[in-house]
Design an enzyme around this catalytic site. Structure first.
Site, short mmCIF file in Angstrom:
data_model
loop_
_atom_site.label_atom_id
_atom_site.label_comp_id
_atom_site.label_asym_id
_atom_site.label_seq_id
_atom_site.Cartn_x
_atom_site.Cartn_y
_atom_site.Cartn_z
N HIS A 82 -2.45 32.89 34.90
CA HIS A 82 -1.94 34.11 34.62
C HIS A 82 -0.61 34.34 35.05
O HIS A 82 -0.20 33.52 35.96
CB HIS A 82 -2.67 35.43 35.41
CG HIS A 82 -2.70 35.62 37.03
ND1 HIS A 82 -1.57 36.13 37.44
CD2 HIS A 82 -3.37 35.12 37.95
CE1 HIS A 82 -1.86 36.18 38.86
NE2 HIS A 82 -2.80 35.68 38.88
N ASP A 139 1.33 33.15 43.56
CA ASP A 139 0.08 33.94 42.79
C ASP A 139 0.74 34.56 41.70
O ASP A 139 1.16 35.69 41.87
CB ASP A 139 -0.42 34.85 43.74
CG ASP A 139 -1.65 35.65 43.22
OD1 ASP A 139 -2.17 35.14 42.11
OD2 ASP A 139 -2.30 36.38 43.71
N GLU A 180 -3.42 39.97 34.89
CA GLU A 180 -4.64 39.72 35.75
C GLU A 180 -4.52 40.37 36.83
O GLU A 180 -5.59 40.61 37.37
CB GLU A 180 -4.49 38.26 36.04
CG GLU A 180 -5.76 37.12 36.82
CD GLU A 180 -5.55 37.57 38.49
OE1 GLU A 180 -6.38 37.28 39.01
OE2 GLU A 180 -4.68 38.20 38.76
N GLU A 181 -3.36 40.68 37.37
CA GLU A 181 -3.44 41.50 38.75
C GLU A 181 -3.75 42.85 38.57
O GLU A 181 -4.15 43.70 39.56
CB GLU A 181 -2.10 41.43 39.38
CG GLU A 181 -1.59 39.87 39.73
CD GLU A 181 -2.21 39.54 40.94
OE1 GLU A 181 -3.17 40.13 41.30
OE2 GLU A 181 -1.87 38.40 41.28
N ASP A 199 -5.52 29.20 39.76
CA ASP A 199 -4.98 30.29 40.71
C ASP A 199 -4.73 29.63 42.02
O ASP A 199 -4.63 28.88 42.28
CB ASP A 199 -6.06 31.51 40.35
CG ASP A 199 -5.37 32.95 40.54
OD1 ASP A 199 -4.46 33.11 41.27
OD2 ASP A 199 -5.76 33.75 39.63
N HIS A 241 0.22 37.79 47.93
CA HIS A 241 0.41 39.33 47.83
C HIS A 241 1.24 39.73 48.74
O HIS A 241 1.44 40.83 49.15
CB HIS A 241 -0.75 40.15 47.65
CG HIS A 241 -1.40 40.01 46.65
ND1 HIS A 241 -2.25 41.19 45.91
CD2 HIS A 241 -1.70 39.22 45.52
CE1 HIS A 241 -2.79 40.64 44.74
NE2 HIS A 241 -2.34 39.29 44.56
#
Length: 357
Positions: free
Chosen positions: A69, A182, A214-215, A237, A328
């Site tokens: 992603h 990420d 994706e998130e 990922d 994140h």
């Protein structure tokens, strides 16, 4: 290319892609960079309706989808107040405290504008307020605007996106830090896999897919997998290690620097339970080529693999991840050696895929 050269190229690509900006739904910059990197190594390349980038290296089969992603978590303007301060919502899974007092890039329609995330100063807080975490809804972005009209004249409107203003930095012992590993780490793996496969004769038909959104719900993976209908798929990922203060090995037995992570199950099985034949293929390939790896079982998040494996009548799917600290946040950390090892595992696996599927 020797291993040192490989790591140098990996660091170059990680820096290039993490310094770039592209939150969920606004992945255009990342897609353009990815297209330029992949184009020399594939037969066809296209963008689909959702914005996924689909690059194909044609082969007799089986067909395998590699999904990475492109989006990072970010912010979106929901209100501009009379004094020109921007209120925002989070796009993707933020822990609010990581946002406080960060610098951001606001992607206005007239160009990018620097800003800072502010909040009420502790000096004027009541004692009970100081003990409470500051919530996202109490934060705002200050771009230096005089008032709402000034902010609008600078190109800001409702729906304008913003991303964290952090750049790639090398740490000690091959470790690096940046925002958006990420999943720009997965994007870099995708590029290097296709580059190395271009030098080998393989039977597989490979779809290298940069997925969108994706998130915020694994959206691009769902639509691209439906359109491609591959025989099998791997999501590339990042995942959470348990090797630093604040987390226990009982929460995650993974460590950075110990090789790529092959997911057995994530989200306690509510996400992906990896297909047994995919696990057999990856583990046996790693063993035969003396490639170190870790097995992951998680209770929290999931990946594009969850959407892919439930497409149509079902697609055998797995996930291969890089253990990454502080996911994140603006200061994610990984080991570049893990990225190199992951690339080797995927390349060797694709070379042998016809023995398993």
């Amino acid at each position: 290319m020797d291993k040192g050269g490989n790591l140098k190229e990996i660091k170059f690509l990680l820096e290039k892609f993490t310094n770039a900006h592209g939150i969920s739904g606004s992945e255009d910059n990342i897609r353009d960079l990815l297209e330029m990197e992949l184009e020399p190594y594939v037969d066809t390349i296209r963008k689909d309706v959702m914005g996924n980038l689909i690059a194909t290296r044609k082969g007799a089969g089986p067909s395998i989808m590699l999904a990475a992603h492109m989006d990072e978590i970010g912010l979106m303007v929901r209100y501009i107040d009379d004094n020109g301060f921007l209120r925002f919502v989070g796009i993707g899974g933020w822990f609010d405290q990581t946002l406080l007092n960060q610098r951001v890039i606001v992607h206005g329609k007239k160009g990018s504008i620097p800003g800072v995330i502010g909040s009420k100063p502790p000096h004027v807080m009541k004692d009970e307020d100081r003990k409470k975490p500051v919530k996202l809804e109490d934060m705002f972005i200050d771009i230096g605007a005089k008032d709402r009209e000034d902010a609008e004249n600078l190109g800001i409107e409702i729906g304008t996106t913003a991303s964290i203003d952090r750049e790639f930095v090398s740490l000690a012992n091959g470790k690096v830090t940046s925002k958006a590993f990420d999943n720009r780490a997965g994007v870099v793996i995708l590029i290097e896999v296709m580059k190395r496969l271009s030098k080998h004769k393989i039977e597989a038909n490979v779809y290298a897919v940069g997925t969108v959104q994706e998130e915020v719900g694994l959206k691009g993976a769902k639509t691209s997998a439906f359109g491609l209908s591959p025989n099998l798929a791997l999501a590339l990922d990042t995942t959470i290690p348990g090797d630093h203060p604040g987390i226990n090995k009982t929460d995650s037995c993974l460590e950075i620097g110990k090789g790529p992570v092959i997911t057995v199950a994530d989200a306690s099985g509510r996400g992906l339970i990896a297909h047994p034949q995919v696990l057999k293929w990856l583990k046996e390939t790693a063993a035969e080529n003396k490639i170190p790896y870790q097995l992951g079982v998680g209770s929290g998040g999931t990946t594009d693999a969850t959407s892919i494996h439930l497409t149509k009548e079902g697609i055998p799917t797995g996930t291969v991840s890089i253990a990454t600290r502080y996911i994140h946040s603006p200061v994610e950390v990984l080991d570049t050696a893990d990225v190199e090892t992951c690339i080797s595992l995927i390349v060797k696996s694709i070379e042998s895929v016809n023995k398993y599927f």
